[in-house]
Design a protein around this motif. Sequence first.
Motif, PDB file in Angstrom:
ATOM      1  N   THR B  55     -14.973  -9.421  -1.198  1.00  0.00           N
ATOM      2  CA  THR B  55     -15.197  -8.052  -0.944  1.00  0.00           C
ATOM      3  C   THR B  55     -13.432  -7.803   0.272  1.00  0.00           C
ATOM      4  N   LEU B  56     -12.981  -7.158   1.256  1.00  0.00           N
ATOM      5  CA  LEU B  56     -11.825  -7.686   1.374  1.00  0.00           C
ATOM      6  C   LEU B  56     -10.966  -8.350   1.941  1.00  0.00           C
ATOM      7  N   LYS B  57      -9.680  -8.239   1.293  1.00  0.00           N
ATOM      8  CA  LYS B  57      -8.411  -9.565   1.584  1.00  0.00           C
ATOM      9  C   LYS B  57      -8.054  -9.115   2.635  1.00  0.00           C
ATOM     10  N   ASP B  58      -7.387 -10.620   3.580  1.00  0.00           N
ATOM     11  CA  ASP B  58      -6.977  -9.733   4.751  1.00  0.00           C
ATOM     12  C   ASP B  58      -5.546 -11.980   4.733  1.00  0.00           C
ATOM     13  N   PHE B  59      -4.729 -11.412   5.656  1.00  0.00           N
ATOM     14  CA  PHE B  59      -4.371 -12.231   5.231  1.00  0.00           C
ATOM     15  C   PHE B  59      -3.327 -12.556   6.456  1.00  0.00           C
ATOM     16  N   PRO B  60      -3.464 -13.407   7.339  1.00  0.00           N
ATOM     17  CA  PRO B  60      -3.231 -12.785   8.973  1.00  0.00           C
ATOM     18  C   PRO B  60      -2.214 -13.690   9.376  1.00  0.00           C
TER      19      PRO B  60
END
Lengths: 133, 136
Positions: B55-60
């Motif tokens: 689902t949702l992408k995240d780029f920490p």
Amino acid sequence: MPSPDLDVANALQAAAVGTVGTDLFVGRMRPPSDVIPQAVLFVAPTGGAGPTPFLDGGSQDYSIFAVQVLVRGDVGTYLATQAKAESVLAALHKAAIAGYFQTLARTPQPLYLGLDDTEHPIFSVNVELFHTG
Amino acid sequence: MATAAYNVSVVVHTAAGAGGNTLNGINDISFSLSRNIVDISDMIGSADFTKRLATLKDFPISLSGQYLPADAAYVTLKNSFSGLNDAFIRIFTDSGATTGFEVQVVVESIELSFSPDGAQEVSISLQSTSNVTFLP
């Protein structure tokens, strides 16, 4: 590339601890002569750590330059030579030397190295100069 | 063949695209491309395996290194933390600064640490607020 030995020598001269070319020289210790007095300071590079690159496309590195100051005194002047070495340490520890963000002594007191072959007392002061560039 | 890590650079800008300033003094960078994984197993019929949906992408992003308060890129991040401007990060993995990633971020934290025997240090935590753009 900085010249930490020369920079330390100039810092000692600025602190009135010695005079470059008179009683303060860059390089390894040399015996007394017409141009080298008995009581003298020698400043030599002794390695260090790094260079470690920063993650900035490789443009800058972090280096720690190690420099040793050898303090030789006149024959029979242990205490005076020790005092001279202590003044070297005081002048260099936390000194603001251009091109380095800090300079730290690596021992809390000068190291006594004993007498040389002609019975001159010798002390050493070791410092590290922290550099980015 | 492996690539030298010191070729990596981080550029901080107030807008997407070219421009901005390289963040200096950094000696550690962590950047991940991740997606939240949701278990959608249904066990219908003979299905005996786990089913997942990305689902949702995240780029920490986390950065750490020497604290340089006058550094232009750091100032941009500090201003973003204060709500004064947006912040876009481009992470380049080549010495030519052409290949890498771009993402808009919000500054989660700026941590300063000081110990007497070294340089002043900073750790910056960034959270993404856009999709990632693969560069070039």
